[in-house]
Design a protein around this motif. Structure first.
Motif, PDB file in Angstrom:
ATOM      1  N   LYS A  29       0.820  -1.209   0.000  1.00  0.00           N
ATOM      2  CA  LYS A  29       0.000   0.000   0.000  1.00  0.00           C
ATOM      3  C   LYS A  29       0.856   1.261   0.000  1.00  0.00           C
ATOM      4  N   SER A  30       2.039   1.161  -0.544  1.00  0.00           N
ATOM      5  CA  SER A  30       2.975   2.275  -0.565  1.00  0.00           C
ATOM      6  C   SER A  30       2.484   3.391  -1.491  1.00  0.00           C
ATOM      7  N   TYR A  31       2.427   4.599  -0.953  1.00  0.00           N
ATOM      8  CA  TYR A  31       2.074   5.773  -1.752  1.00  0.00           C
ATOM      9  C   TYR A  31       3.097   5.976  -2.860  1.00  0.00           C
ATOM     10  N   THR A  32       4.354   5.753  -2.550  1.00  0.00           N
ATOM     11  CA  THR A  32       5.414   5.897  -3.545  1.00  0.00           C
ATOM     12  C   THR A  32       5.196   4.938  -4.705  1.00  0.00           C
ATOM     13  N   VAL A  33       4.849   3.689  -4.394  1.00  0.00           N
ATOM     14  CA  VAL A  33       4.600   2.704  -5.449  1.00  0.00           C
ATOM     15  C   VAL A  33       3.407   3.135  -6.302  1.00  0.00           C
ATOM     16  N   LYS A  34       2.376   3.658  -5.664  1.00  0.00           N
ATOM     17  CA  LYS A  34       1.216   4.128  -6.428  1.00  0.00           C
ATOM     18  C   LYS A  34       1.617   5.247  -7.388  1.00  0.00           C
ATOM     19  N   LEU A  35       2.477   6.141  -6.939  1.00  0.00           N
ATOM     20  CA  LEU A  35       2.943   7.206  -7.822  1.00  0.00           C
ATOM     21  C   LEU A  35       3.817   6.664  -8.949  1.00  0.00           C
ATOM     22  N   LEU A  36       4.650   5.688  -8.627  1.00  0.00           N
ATOM     23  CA  LEU A  36       5.564   5.120  -9.622  1.00  0.00           C
ATOM     24  C   LEU A  36       4.837   4.296 -10.681  1.00  0.00           C
ATOM     25  N   THR A  37       3.748   3.661 -10.304  1.00  0.00           N
ATOM     26  CA  THR A  37       3.066   2.734 -11.213  1.00  0.00           C
ATOM     27  C   THR A  37       1.763   3.284 -11.771  1.00  0.00           C
ATOM     28  N   GLY A  38       1.282   4.366 -11.209  1.00  0.00           N
ATOM     29  CA  GLY A  38       0.039   4.966 -11.687  1.00  0.00           C
ATOM     30  C   GLY A  38       0.262   5.787 -12.946  1.00  0.00           C
ATOM     31  N   PRO A  39      -0.793   6.459 -13.362  1.00  0.00           N
ATOM     32  CA  PRO A  39      -0.673   7.300 -14.565  1.00  0.00           C
ATOM     33  C   PRO A  39       0.380   8.397 -14.373  1.00  0.00           C
TER      34      PRO A  39
END
Length: 111
Positions: free
Chosen positions: A25-35
């Motif tokens: 649930k890493s915010y960083t991962v969401k930023l890295l893998t999101g649009p």
């Protein structure tokens, strides 16, 4: 280790985890893998908040300005990682510009 280096290392580790499908649930991962547009929008948002905080007065205004600068640096480092760019590359670019007037440097890019 400088805090920016430690942060860059953490972001690199999150990127590696994301590539292995273990982002949690890493915010960083969401930023890295999101649009990409979402991450770019966050950088733009944080830059705007930093500029707004720059006009605030007193100790609270200064603290808010520093806080927003931290947010902008974090999101910028995530964007750099998404493009495979290390902070050291940006540091080298800045070092290259030492001794060159800003006006000359800008003119050299216009050609």
């Amino acid at each position: 280790m400088r805090p920016l280096d430690a942060l860059e290392q953490t972001i690199r580790e999150r990127a590696d985890a994301a590539r292995q499908g273990d982002g949690g649930k890493s915010y960083t991962v969401k930023l890295l893998t999101g649009p990409l547009e979402k991450l770019c929008g966050k950088v733009t948002e944080e830059a705007g908040e930093l500029v707004e905080a720059a006009s605030e007065q007193g100790d609270e205004g200064r603290a808010h300005f520093v806080y927003e600068a931290g947010d902008l640096l974090y999101h910028t480092l995530v964007l750099l990682r998404r493009h495979g760019v290390d902070l050291a590359e940006v540091e080298h670019e800045l070092a290259r510009r030492f001794g060159i007037s800003g006006i000359e440097e800008k003119a050299s890019r216009a050609k």
